[in-house]
Design a protein around this motif. Structure first.
Motif, PDB file in Angstrom:
ATOM      1  N   CYS A  22     -51.538  92.500  50.189  1.00 29.90           N
ATOM      2  CA  CYS A  22     -51.285  93.338  49.016  1.00 29.90           C
ATOM      3  C   CYS A  22     -52.492  93.225  48.100  1.00 29.90           C
ATOM      4  O   CYS A  22     -52.772  92.134  47.579  1.00 29.90           O
ATOM      5  CB  CYS A  22     -50.028  92.882  48.312  1.00 29.90           C
ATOM      6  N   TRP A  33     -43.235  88.971  47.495  1.00 25.48           N
ATOM      7  CA  TRP A  33     -42.880  89.913  48.545  1.00 25.48           C
ATOM      8  C   TRP A  33     -41.367  90.103  48.558  1.00 25.48           C
ATOM      9  O   TRP A  33     -40.619  89.129  48.508  1.00 25.48           O
ATOM     10  CB  TRP A  33     -43.341  89.402  49.910  1.00 25.48           C
ATOM     11  N   ARG A  42     -32.500  95.506  47.851  1.00 25.81           N
ATOM     12  CA  ARG A  42     -33.807  94.860  47.948  1.00 25.81           C
ATOM     13  C   ARG A  42     -33.644  93.363  47.701  1.00 25.81           C
ATOM     14  O   ARG A  42     -32.981  92.954  46.740  1.00 25.81           O
ATOM     15  CB  ARG A  42     -34.772  95.473  46.932  1.00 25.81           C
ATOM     16  N   TYR A  92     -42.239  95.155  50.271  1.00 22.95           N
ATOM     17  CA  TYR A  92     -42.897  95.539  49.029  1.00 22.95           C
ATOM     18  C   TYR A  92     -43.540  94.337  48.370  1.00 22.95           C
ATOM     19  O   TYR A  92     -42.994  93.233  48.375  1.00 22.95           O
ATOM     20  CB  TYR A  92     -41.895  96.130  48.035  1.00 22.95           C
ATOM     21  N   CYS A  93     -44.668  94.588  47.776  1.00 19.67           N
ATOM     22  CA  CYS A  93     -45.349  93.618  46.935  1.00 19.67           C
ATOM     23  C   CYS A  93     -44.955  93.907  45.489  1.00 19.67           C
ATOM     24  O   CYS A  93     -44.801  95.076  45.107  1.00 19.67           O
ATOM     25  CB  CYS A  93     -46.852  93.791  47.139  1.00 19.67           C
ATOM     26  N   ALA A  94     -44.799  92.855  44.682  1.00 13.29           N
ATOM     27  CA  ALA A  94     -44.432  93.038  43.288  1.00 13.29           C
ATOM     28  C   ALA A  94     -45.118  92.002  42.419  1.00 13.29           C
ATOM     29  O   ALA A  94     -45.494  90.927  42.888  1.00 13.29           O
ATOM     30  CB  ALA A  94     -42.918  92.944  43.114  1.00 13.29           C
ATOM     31  N   ALA A 104     -35.170  90.769  42.378  1.00  9.96           N
ATOM     32  CA  ALA A 104     -36.019  91.948  42.254  1.00  9.96           C
ATOM     33  C   ALA A 104     -35.921  92.615  40.887  1.00  9.96           C
ATOM     34  O   ALA A 104     -36.873  93.248  40.435  1.00  9.96           O
ATOM     35  CB  ALA A 104     -35.666  92.949  43.350  1.00  9.96           C
ATOM     36  N   TYR A 107     -38.788  92.593  38.080  1.00 14.29           N
ATOM     37  CA  TYR A 107     -40.122  93.080  38.433  1.00 14.29           C
ATOM     38  C   TYR A 107     -40.254  94.569  38.112  1.00 14.29           C
ATOM     39  O   TYR A 107     -39.398  95.370  38.490  1.00 14.29           O
ATOM     40  CB  TYR A 107     -40.421  92.840  39.906  1.00 14.29           C
ATOM     41  N   THR A 109     -43.509  96.151  38.391  1.00  8.88           N
ATOM     42  CA  THR A 109     -44.685  96.669  39.079  1.00  8.88           C
ATOM     43  C   THR A 109     -44.514  96.465  40.577  1.00  8.88           C
ATOM     44  O   THR A 109     -44.383  95.326  41.030  1.00  8.88           O
ATOM     45  CB  THR A 109     -45.958  95.970  38.591  1.00  8.88           C
ATOM     46  N   TRP A 110     -44.555  97.575  41.315  1.00 12.73           N
ATOM     47  CA  TRP A 110     -44.291  97.562  42.754  1.00 12.73           C
ATOM     48  C   TRP A 110     -45.341  98.354  43.509  1.00 12.73           C
ATOM     49  O   TRP A 110     -45.891  99.324  42.988  1.00 12.73           O
ATOM     50  CB  TRP A 110     -42.926  98.183  43.052  1.00 12.73           C
TER      51      TRP A 110
END
Length: 120
Positions: A22, A33, A42, A92-94, A104, A107, A109-110
């Motif tokens: 990422c 992650w 998620r 997904y990266c966050a 999740a 967070y 920003t994804w």
């Protein structure tokens, strides 16, 4: 606004390995992650605290996945070994500010996600 972009997804057989990366325009203290399978919520897979390297994993991936970060490159990694069909999901990266969490919700920003498919 931090921008995140994931790379490295693909299709592998059970027992195989993949490494996700990422790239971040800038990092945040909490980098993680997450994954989401069709019809499921998620879930957090692994997080790392950027400054001291503390990590946290969901129980289902402990001993198989390793999260790491290259602060010089603002790049987050997820080494995935011994993959199982139940690992199939969009990953997904966050990024977030502390406190770092596997949940999740906090967070904001994804990345756009990268698909991982594990066949039996």
């Amino acid at each position: 606004q931090v921008q995140l972009m994931e790379f490295g997804g693909g299709s592998v057989q059970t027992g195989g390995s993949l490494t996700l990366s990422c790239e971040a325009s800038e990092s945040r203290t909490c980098m993680g992650w997450f994954r989401q399978a069709p019809g499921k919520e998620r879930e957090g897979v692994a997080i790392i605290e950027r400054d001291d390297g503390d990590t946290l994993y969901v129980d289902s991936v402990k001993g198989r996945f390793t999260i790491s970060i290259d602060n010089a490159k603002n790049t987050l990694y997820l080494q995935m070994n011994s993959l199982k069909p139940e690992d199939t999901a969009m990953y997904y990266c966050a990024a977030d500010y502390p406190p770092c969490s596997l949940h999740a919700g906090p967070y904001v920003t994804w990345g756009q996600g990268t698909q991982v498919t594990v066949s039996s």
